[in-house]
Enzyme design. Structure first.
Site, PDB file in Angstrom:
ATOM      1  N   GLY A 142      59.074  63.234  60.922  1.00 28.11           N
ATOM      2  CA  GLY A 142      58.043  63.303  59.897  1.00 28.11           C
ATOM      3  C   GLY A 142      58.525  62.843  58.535  1.00 28.11           C
ATOM      4  O   GLY A 142      58.036  63.308  57.516  1.00 28.11           O
ATOM      5  N   SER A 143      59.475  61.913  58.510  1.00 27.81           N
ATOM      6  CA  SER A 143      60.037  61.478  57.226  1.00 27.81           C
ATOM      7  C   SER A 143      59.894  59.988  56.990  1.00 27.81           C
ATOM      8  O   SER A 143      60.510  59.441  56.093  1.00 27.81           O
ATOM      9  CB  SER A 143      61.524  61.824  57.171  1.00 27.81           C
ATOM     10  OG  SER A 143      61.689  63.183  57.388  1.00 27.81           O
ATOM     11  N   GLY A 144      59.134  59.329  57.838  1.00 29.39           N
ATOM     12  CA  GLY A 144      58.910  57.906  57.624  1.00 29.39           C
ATOM     13  C   GLY A 144      59.926  56.998  58.289  1.00 29.39           C
ATOM     14  O   GLY A 144      59.942  55.792  58.049  1.00 29.39           O
ATOM     15  N   ASP A 177      50.722  46.006  57.987  1.00 34.84           N
ATOM     16  CA  ASP A 177      50.600  45.701  59.430  1.00 34.84           C
ATOM     17  C   ASP A 177      49.149  45.715  59.894  1.00 34.84           C
ATOM     18  O   ASP A 177      48.666  44.757  60.485  1.00 34.84           O
ATOM     19  CB  ASP A 177      51.515  46.572  60.311  1.00 34.84           C
ATOM     20  CG  ASP A 177      51.330  48.074  60.195  1.00 34.84           C
ATOM     21  OD1 ASP A 177      50.611  48.532  59.285  1.00 34.84           O
ATOM     22  OD2 ASP A 177      51.934  48.794  61.032  1.00 34.84           O
ATOM     23  N   ASP A 192      55.796  50.068  63.629  1.00 34.52           N
ATOM     24  CA  ASP A 192      56.830  51.031  64.016  1.00 34.52           C
ATOM     25  C   ASP A 192      57.274  50.816  65.459  1.00 34.52           C
ATOM     26  O   ASP A 192      58.464  50.715  65.756  1.00 34.52           O
ATOM     27  CB  ASP A 192      56.307  52.460  63.864  1.00 34.52           C
ATOM     28  CG  ASP A 192      55.961  52.784  62.430  1.00 34.52           C
ATOM     29  OD1 ASP A 192      56.218  51.940  61.560  1.00 34.52           O
ATOM     30  OD2 ASP A 192      55.421  53.880  62.189  1.00 34.52           O
TER      31      ASP A 192
HETATM   32  P1  ADP Z   1      57.690  60.011  61.710  1.00 39.00           P
HETATM   33  O1  ADP Z   1      57.230  59.123  62.807  1.00 39.00           O
HETATM   34  O2  ADP Z   1      57.672  59.365  60.386  1.00 39.00           O
HETATM   35  O3  ADP Z   1      59.010  60.654  61.982  1.00 39.00           O
HETATM   36  P2  ADP Z   1      55.398  61.541  62.539  1.00 39.00           P
HETATM   37  O4  ADP Z   1      54.697  62.692  61.926  1.00 39.00           O
HETATM   38  O5  ADP Z   1      54.635  60.321  62.862  1.00 39.00           O
HETATM   39  O6  ADP Z   1      56.638  61.205  61.598  1.00 39.00           O
HETATM   40  O7  ADP Z   1      56.093  62.019  63.887  1.00 39.00           O
HETATM   41  C1  ADP Z   1      56.861  63.192  63.924  1.00 39.00           C
HETATM   42  C2  ADP Z   1      56.532  63.973  65.178  1.00 39.00           C
HETATM   43  O8  ADP Z   1      57.053  63.285  66.347  1.00 39.00           O
HETATM   44  C3  ADP Z   1      57.185  65.325  65.236  1.00 39.00           C
HETATM   45  O9  ADP Z   1      56.411  66.294  64.562  1.00 39.00           O
HETATM   46  C4  ADP Z   1      57.229  65.590  66.738  1.00 39.00           C
HETATM   47  O10 ADP Z   1      55.978  66.031  67.207  1.00 39.00           O
HETATM   48  C5  ADP Z   1      57.477  64.204  67.306  1.00 39.00           C
HETATM   49  N1  ADP Z   1      58.907  63.988  67.567  1.00 39.00           N
HETATM   50  C6  ADP Z   1      59.677  62.993  67.110  1.00 39.00           C
HETATM   51  N2  ADP Z   1      60.945  63.079  67.562  1.00 39.00           N
HETATM   52  C7  ADP Z   1      60.992  64.179  68.339  1.00 39.00           C
HETATM   53  C8  ADP Z   1      62.022  64.837  69.104  1.00 39.00           C
HETATM   54  N3  ADP Z   1      63.268  64.373  69.136  1.00 39.00           N
HETATM   55  N4  ADP Z   1      61.664  65.954  69.773  1.00 39.00           N
HETATM   56  C9  ADP Z   1      60.420  66.426  69.730  1.00 39.00           C
HETATM   57  N5  ADP Z   1      59.430  65.858  69.041  1.00 39.00           N
HETATM   58  C10 ADP Z   1      59.690  64.754  68.343  1.00 39.00           C
HETATM   59 MG    MG Z   2      55.258  58.321  63.008  1.00 31.76          MG
END
Ligand code: ADP
Ligand code: MG
Length: 389
Positions: A125-127, A37, A175
């Protein structure tokens, strides 16, 4: 938990009454086209039916109150329209606050504060892009409450801007775009160079999309991500001394063969090799899918993994083990790492009657090797972010 229970939690935290609205933004899985991207190439993600819910209400004053039912221990985070800066104590709320900041920065008028409770059923945080889900969700809430007249593409761009500038992750547009623009049973063939896109029907007759969560996330994810961007940019700068391109996505494999020697650094060379080849694979994969040639699609997914593992170096031991195990399971059409990398999830296309065996074989082998319980999600492709009630 569901959106009705989230409303109860909202009322417990913030009180009843007034104009309370409910929203949803999906997570996404990228089928192919990884780390293309921000290199001006194509991606092919789809929105999922799992994602993040919000219940929200406007306030009379300028206070912003945020609560996540996923991270109860943090409690209610309180900020204000007059103090939109990233603070460690805001924890996860830096994502929604970043979107408020980005909207204002881009000229929108947010007339008052608001309260919002969120809850997600995608792993964080799992992609699978829980962060973009949360960003586009917040944008959708504010767009609706404050009549901002933003298109979904604009909300995707605002989400990306907030993640880049407020939260320090230099992510591309994929994303947020997938989360904002998703369409049931379709993946989005997006040209990240100009945001032109086409929906492609994903009717995997006789097969399912199975996501496997490795449950590992190696640290330095954001810094490694930013390193990859810098290395790709360096490779592009070297290539620009010999050919007139503005992104790596403009090169074909043949052109890369011809000009690639202009890239001085060996690491940067491999980064560019991935970016160019992955873009071409993505174009071919969508063609194959449109021709109902799912076998070719699967082979291109496998090749994508090898390239991400060896040339872009964004995989890790645990995910490589998962993918290699998946390749060996009968009925697997293709499998690869998905998302930014360094852990997170794999995505596989698995024949319907092979799914149960897939989970058993992969789960058992992973447990034996790493003593970790992989999680499996057999997913459906859903619509993009929207108001529910
Ligand atoms: P990914 O986007 O792959 O899941 P990231 O590290 O980019 O991983 O984003 C994860 C972060 O987004 C979490 O650590 C949190 O801070 C935030 N987040 C996502 N969903 C939630 C939720 N439902 N409640 C609170 N925080 C969230
Ligand atoms: Mg992310």
């Amino acid at each position: 938990m569901n959106e009705k229970e989230l409303k109860v939690i909202f009322e417990e935290k913030f009180g009843e009454g007034g104009d309370i609205r409910t929203y949803f933004a999906p997570g996404r899985v990228n089928l192919i086209g990884e780390h293309t991207d921000y290199n001006g190439g194509h991606v092919f993600p789809c929105a999922l039916t799992i994602g993040t819910y919000a219940v929200a209400r406007k306030r009379e004053d300028r206070v912003i109150k945020l609560y996540s039912a996923n991270i109860e221990r943090v409690g209610v985070i309180e900020s204000s329209l007059d103090d939109l800066t990233n603070k460690d104590e805001y924890s996860w709320a830096n994502y929604p606050l970043g979107v408020v900041w980005a909207l204002i920065e881009k000229g929108s008028e947010i007339k008052s504060g608001f309260e919002m409770a969120v809850w997600g059923n995608i792993p964080n945080g799992s992609g699978l892009s829980s962060s973009a889900s949360l960003e586009v969700l917040t944008g959708t809430v504010l767009n609706d409450f404050f009549g901002l007249d933003k298109t979904m593409t604009e909300l995707a761009l605002v989400g990306q801007y907030s993640e880049n500038k407020f939260n320090g992750c230099n992510c591309g547009i994929m994303d947020q775009f997938a989360v904002a623009m998703g369409q049931k049973d379709h993946a989005i063939f997006l040209d990240c160079a100009d945001l032109s896109y086409k929906y492609a029907s994903v009717k995997l007759e006789g097969a399912k999309i199975v996501i496997t969560n490795s449950k590992v996330k190696h640290s330095l994810v954001d810094s490694a991500y930013n390193d990859r961007r810098n290395e790709s940019a360096q490779a592009l700068a070297d290539l620009q001394t010999v050919c007139g391109i503005s992104t790596l996505g403009e090169l074909t494999d043949e052109e890369f063969e011809k000009y690639g020697s202009a890239i001085k650094d060996e690491v940067c060379y491999r980064r560019a090799k991935h970016a160019v080849a992955e873009n071409q694979r993505t174009i071919k994969a969508v063609e194959a899918l449109n021709n109902n040639d799912i076998e070719t699609f699967g082979k291109l997914m496998n090749a994508s993994h090898v390239s991400l593992r060896d040339d872009y170096e964004v995989s890790c031991e645990e995910v490589d083990f998962l993918v290699e195990t998946e390749w060996s399971v009968p009925g697997v059409i293709g499998a690869r790492i998905t998302g930014g990398g360094f852990g997170g999830c794999t995505v596989a296309i698995v024949e319907n009657d092979a799914v149960e065996n897939f989970k058993e074989v992969v789960g058992k082998a992973y447990k034996e090797k790493y003593d970790l319980d992989a999680e499996f999600y057999v997913v459906d492709i859903g619509d993009g972010a929207r108001r529910l009630a």
